[in-house]
Design an enzyme around this catalytic site. Structure first.
Site, PDB file in Angstrom:
ATOM      1  N   LYS A 267      -6.815   3.877   8.072  1.00  7.33           N
ATOM      2  CA  LYS A 267      -5.871   4.828   7.472  1.00  7.33           C
ATOM      3  C   LYS A 267      -6.465   6.226   7.392  1.00  7.33           C
ATOM      4  CE  LYS A 267      -3.566   1.264   4.691  1.00  7.33           C
ATOM      5  NZ  LYS A 267      -3.330   0.717   3.342  1.00  7.33           N
TER       6      LYS A 267
ATOM      7  N   SER B  91       0.806  -1.230   0.000  1.00  7.37           N
ATOM      8  CA  SER B  91       0.000   0.000   0.000  1.00  7.37           C
ATOM      9  C   SER B  91       0.837   1.278   0.000  1.00  7.37           C
ATOM     10  CB  SER B  91      -0.940   0.000   1.214  1.00  7.37           C
ATOM     11  OG  SER B  91      -0.216  -0.057   2.412  1.00  7.37           O
TER      12      SER B  91
END
Length: 826
Positions: free
Chosen positions: A749, A706
């Site tokens: 996140k 990611s």
């Protein structure tokens, strides 16, 4: 006709009213049935033609009917009720087919009630009810008997089969007189044989009514044979059971006699106390109502205990095993609190937010309320520490009004901890599952398996594999502990597991659980939790009251932002506790009577601020990008730094990066090289300059795809000398084709970005659905962009202004010294 019904009705009351002789008529041919008859409803039996039946008349309408009929022709239509318990039936509550009956006698009993003796004549069908008060009347149609038998041989065969089966039934039944066999043998009429036996069969009213309604005599006879066969089978089984019971009673008497002799011998030897102890154990077993398979094992072990000398070690082993059998709950339940509103109120009282978890628990309660019984689900609360996973289990138990048991699996390496030790080992005990149920005292507690992701795999066995049976609703109804070696039903237990990470849970175990993700909290949610739960709890724990210690919202925000950096609220509560202790000291020394803590007072109690927003400082130079990472403790901000130096085009990666993250950096560099001209980067930058990529916090291992877009942005930034926007954070996987692929942990996140003061978040376009699961109020002040290609990433992340001209920095080496100019980039 010598029928059972006549035998029952032959005993007359001393006070009786005998009807005129003209009313007692046995010749059917002269019975003229009118088109309209009064209707008498029977509760729990069916009247057949040619059969006499005594009936107690209790209803007021029935009494009026009998009195009226006695004055007329003594004919009445008898129909059975569909529902036995109905006191005032309507016409729709009666069957359509009944029997025309003649009242033979009207009896007045000593207690004042009235009884009648009636004899069935012909079957009829109701065409229409013409009267309902004071009793029913109906227009009827008399039904003719149809043979349905081809020849006399078949009729005789049917009669023979019916008589043979009926006689066998009489022989097997202890309640029927033997004279009934002679009565059956003397019956020559085929219809009367069928009706006589059907009337006295112990079958339901519905089945008797079906016999009455069957048009064909042949079919009626065949149906009767089926009922007789079933009745014979039942009587044979009952006879067998009685024989077994008699044998068991004889065996029990023998054992009782021997046991009494054993008591006398033990008393003579001074061992009578053990006998009393054994009796007490047996009494406990009888009171506990153990299941059959457990009772067998208990009796076997008790006999072994009674034969064993108390001074031998085996005596203590057997006694301990028996105690475990008696201490465990086998059939003891706690009644579930199935009030949905009450459960919602308790869950909201104990926890702020967590709507997804609360919804699932309310759904479980709703299904349990509607169904009454169901297999308990296996729930797994998955999320960072401090978000309330363990305390949520206690709230669920309180909402369901069940016992709560917590079992910590952290550091469990031995399979025997779950399934127990075999009795051959010294000091053997059942596993912690059965120990927890013994503590709960019921078979349906809320059982929390805390930290299931921390279970270890060692040479002593794999505890996670032992949990496969425990956490499988399809097979845990027969869980077998190594110590107990008896099937134990765990299907009623509501198991709740907690985990910080799913990666360390074996796939087979994870598949058996319904995973519910509990994400980290936003600042607003932390404020609500602090004011509603944490502060009142710390006030109580530190000996204060609500008037002595208060803290305003700005001060709480200051603690959240400057002194704690976590997804949960555990450290926040400890920090608030530190402030509360400081206030408690001042109140105890009478320095103040009460105190309201404001934002400016926080530093006095907690010292200097620990955390600062350094995003703007870090990204003020080219080569630094802000990424978003997922960790078991929640979302985190991740900085990616790139630097160049003269060399041969080598790529260096540092910061404890895993293989996947290193591959992402190489893929990003390959993409930059392939599009160098489009990005206005000289080719000499890749030939004569080395690039070093570093991710700070080098002591912490990092891995995953990611960070691809952050690595790409940092590399393009250092090569093109364009800064990355300081208020922007990003996440996403990259490919050599220039695509941005979706990643996981979006909610964690995004919340981490908001906690850090980020204003703009860049996500892959395929993660847009993940944002829909986040409440809109949590996204206030946050701008989210979605990208599909890497070229779109650079358009959003990089500023348009160049700090320096890349062509000047990455100049080719001069022919004189073969070296390029020292770059001035960081």
């Amino acid at each position: 006709m010598n029928t059972w019904a006549q035998v029952l009705s032959s005993e007359e009351s001393p006070e009786q009213i005998i009807l005129p002789s003209s009313a007692i008529e046995e010749d059917e041919d002269i019975v003229v049935v009118p088109e309209e008859l009064p209707i008498l409803a029977l509760r729990n039996t069916v009247l057949f033609p040619e059969v006499m039946l005594p009936i107690t008349v209790g209803r007021e309408a029935s009494i009026k009917l009998v009195r009226q009929v006695a004055k007329e022709n003594n004919l009445v239509g008898v129909i059975s009720q569909r529902e036995r318990k109905m006191d005032e039936p309507e016409p729709s509550d009666l069957y359509e087919v009944g029997t025309v009956a003649k009242i033979l006698k009207l009896l007045k009993m000593p207690d004042g009630s009235k009884s009648i003796i009636i004899q069935g004549k012909k079957r009829f069908k109701v065409d229409e009810f013409t009267q309902s008060k004071p009793y029913f009347k109906a227009r009827i149609e008399v039904l003719d008997e149809e043979g349905g038998i081809d020849n006399d041989v078949e009729e005789r065969a049917l009669m023979h089969s019916i008589k043979e089966s009926a006689c066998e039934m009489v022989n097997l039944s202890p309640n029927l007189p033997n004279e009934a066999i002679e009565a059956i043998e003397n019956i020559d009429s085929f219809p009367f044989l069928i009706h006589f036996i059907a009337s006295n069969l112990q079958i339901d009213v519905q089945e008797k009514q079906l016999l009455l309604e069957t048009v064909s005599l042949g079919e009626r006879g065949r149906l009767l044979i089926e009922h007789l066969s079933k009745e014979i089978q039942i009587l044979q089984l009952s006879d067998e059971l009685r024989s077994r019971m008699k044998s068991d009673v004889n065996q029990q008497q023998r054992e009782f006699f021997l046991r009494q002799q054993m008591k006398i011998i033990q008393n003579e030897l001074g061992e009578g106390n053990e006998s009393n102890e054994h009796d007490a154990l047996r009494e406990r077993a009888e009171e506990k109502q153990l299941p059959e398979h457990v009772t067998k094992t208990f009796d076997k072990e008790m006999k072994k205990l009674e034969r064993t000398n108390p001074s031998l070690p085996d005596y203590a082993v057997t006694r301990n095993y028996i105690d475990w059998i008696l201490d465990l709950p086998w059939v003891e339940f706690t009644e579930d609190q199935l009030n949905i509103e009450h459960a919602e109120k308790i869950l909201d009282e104990d926890h702020h937010g967590l709507e997804k978890v609360k919804k699932r628990i309310i759904e479980y309660l709703a299904v349990l309320k509607l169904k009454g019984d169901m297999k308990a689900p296996i729930l797994c609360f998955y999320g960072p520490p401090g978000v309330g996973k363990t305390s949520l289990g206690k709230s669920i138990a309180r909402a369901l009004d069940r016992e709560f048991v917590r079992m910590s699996l952290g550091g469990v390496h031995d399979e025997a901890e779950i399934r127990g030790h075999r009795r051959t080992y010294i000091g053997a005990l059942p596993g912690r599952i059965l120990q927890g149920l013994k503590k709960a005292g019921s078979v349906n507690p809320v059982f929390m398996l805390d930290e299931i992701d921390k279970v270890g795999d060692r040479h002593r066995g794999d505890p996670s594999s032992a949990l496969l049976e425990v956490l499988d609703p399809e097979q845990n109804n027969a869980f077998n502990d190594h110590y107990l070696e008896l099937d134990y039903d765990l299907s009623k237990v509501l198991f709740i597991a907690t985990a910080n990470s799913l990666q360390t849970i074996p796939a087979a175990l994870r598949d058996r659980m319904e995973v519910i993700n509990i994400s980290g909290y936003t600042q607003e949610e932390k404020l609500a939790i602090a004011q509603g739960y944490l502060i009142p709890r710390q006030v109580e724990r530190n000996g204060l009251n609500e008037t002595q210690f208060t803290i305003d919202d700005a001060a709480v925000y200051s603690i959240i932002d400057g002194y704690t950096r976590e997804s949960g609220v555990r450290n926040l509560e400890r920090t608030i506790g530190s402030v509360a202790r400081g206030v408690a000291k001042k109140v105890a020394t009478k320095e103040v009577k009460s105190l309201n803590i404001e934002k400016d007072d926080i530093e006095e109690y907690l010292g200097a601020r620990k955390f600062f927003n350094e995003i703007a400082e870090r990204t003020e130079v080219p080569g630094v990008a802000t990424g978003l990472a997922w960790t078991p403790t929640g979302g985190e901000i991740l900085f990616v730094e790139a630097s160049i130096s003269r060399g041969t085009g080598k790529l260096t990666l540092t910061g404890s990066l895993g293989d996947i993250m290193q591959e992402s950096a190489k893929a990003a560099l390959s993409y930059v090289k392939a599009r160098a001209e489009e990005l206005e980067i000289p080719q000499s930058a890749f030939k004569y300059y080395d690039v070093h990529v570093h991710v700070p916090a080098g002591a912490v291992s990092k891995d995953g795809p990611s960070a691809g877009v952050a690595l790409l942005s940092a590399l393009v930034s250092i090569y093109s000398q364009r800064k990355v926007n300081h208020d922007l954070a990003m996440t996403g996987e990259i490919t050599l084709r220039g695509l941005v692929l979706p990643v996981g942990g979006i909610k964690e996140k995004v919340l981490a970005a908001k906690r850090a003061g980020i204003k703009h978040v860049l996500l892959p376009d395929k993660n847009e659905n993940d944002i829909k699961d986040i409440k809109s109020n949590l996204l206030e002040g946050l701008d989210i962009s979605y990208v599909r290609r890497m070229s779109q990433v650079l358009d959003v992340t990089l500023s348009d202004t160049q700090i320096q001209d890349p062509s000047e920095i990455f100049s080719t080496p001069s022919p004189s010294n073969g070296m390029a100019q020292e770059p001035t980039a960081p």
